[in-house]
Design an enzyme around this catalytic site. Structure first.
Site, PDB file in Angstrom:
ATOM      1  N   ASN A  91       0.810  -1.216   0.000  1.00 38.11           N
ATOM      2  CA  ASN A  91       0.000   0.000   0.000  1.00 38.11           C
ATOM      3  C   ASN A  91       0.851   1.277   0.000  1.00 38.11           C
ATOM      4  O   ASN A  91       0.405   2.312  -0.489  1.00 38.11           O
ATOM      5  CB  ASN A  91      -0.929  -0.010   1.213  1.00 38.11           C
ATOM      6  N   SER A 148      -3.626   2.772  -9.008  1.00 40.47           N
ATOM      7  CA  SER A 148      -4.502   3.918  -9.231  1.00 40.47           C
ATOM      8  C   SER A 148      -4.947   3.920 -10.684  1.00 40.47           C
ATOM      9  O   SER A 148      -4.154   3.601 -11.578  1.00 40.47           O
ATOM     10  CB  SER A 148      -3.758   5.222  -8.938  1.00 40.47           C
ATOM     11  N   TYR A 164       3.962  10.417 -10.968  1.00 40.31           N
ATOM     12  CA  TYR A 164       3.065   9.522 -10.234  1.00 40.31           C
ATOM     13  C   TYR A 164       2.297   8.579 -11.162  1.00 40.31           C
ATOM     14  O   TYR A 164       2.303   7.357 -10.960  1.00 40.31           O
ATOM     15  CB  TYR A 164       2.082  10.342  -9.399  1.00 40.31           C
TER      16      TYR A 164
END
Length: 241
Positions: A91, A148, A164
């Site tokens: 995570n 994501s 990212y």
């Protein structure tokens, strides 16, 4: 003395706050012993105390995912404390600096890219490989990589973040590589998207709670032995890659 643990054990990285804490909480409430992986000693200790106050069997694991030595030491801590590992939830993640257009691809700061990859991708590989010997001994080992939809080449969601977003694309790709390698084993690995969750990561300016974000991790961590492998899921099902 190592106690023999007949409860399943899960290691959650970046578990001291936000979605990671909610994942630890959720796994604890369905009967897992939870290893709270976190870098900061005080925050980790606080998270363990909060979980124990809720009746969760939790212990802290010092873990900096950017360090090979720390990953190896964390694996030793889990083995020494719980004697087993059944689930790994990768995570821990960072967004990287965004000040002054740092993640604008036309003026991208490569040091920011390196820092983001070191946590979001290399960190996952470090920790996964460090604990693999433990996972291989489990009956139904599961690895969940928190990704994501910003990393989806098909969806291209969210703001332009050229450090990212590609880190999550690469995380999805490495998830698929692990799944191929584990195809003939009982280790099931998938990636999960928590959605847009109110945490310090998003400035708490998002519609979903950490508990809602954690739900996909709990689902993938408890898949049956014939469950899906090497794919990317959110609450609605498979996410376009």
């Amino acid at each position: 003395m190592k106690h023999v643990n007949d409860k399943k054990t899960a290691l959650v990285t970046g578990a001291n706050k936000g979605i990671g804490f909610a994942i630890a909480q959720g796994l604890g409430k369905i009967g897992f012993t939870v290893a709270v992986g976190a870098r900061d000693d005080a925050r980790r200790g606080d998270a363990v105390q909060r979980l124990r106050a809720e009746g969760v069997d939790a212990f802290g694991v010092a873990l900096d995912v950017t360090s090979d030595d720390s990953a190896a030491a964390a694996a030793d801590t889990v083995e020494r404390t719980a004697g087993r590992l059944d689930v790994l939830v990768n995570n821990a993640g960072i967004s990287g600096r965004i000040d002054g257009g740092t993640q604008d691809p036309t003026k991208l700061d490569l040091d920011v890219v390196r820092a983001v990859l070191d946590t979001n991708v290399f960190g996952v590989i470090r920790v996964t490989n460090a604990v693999l010997p433990l996972l291989r001994r489990a009956d139904s080992p599961r690895i969940v990589n928190m990704s994501s939809s910003m990393g989806s080449l098909a969806l291209r969601t969210g703001p332009i973040m050229a450090a990212y977003a590609p880190s999550k694309s690469m995380l999805n790709s490495i998830t698929a590589q692990y799944a191929r390698q584990f195809a003939d084993t009982n280790i099931i690995v998938n990636a999960g998207c928590p959605g847009y969750v109110a945490t310090d990561f998003t400035g708490f300016n998002a519609p979903r709670t950490p508990e809602q974000g954690a739900a996909i991790a709990l689902h993938l961590a408890t898949l049956p032995d014939d469950g899906p492998r090497g794919s990317f899921f959110d609450d609605e099902g498979v996410v376009a890659w």
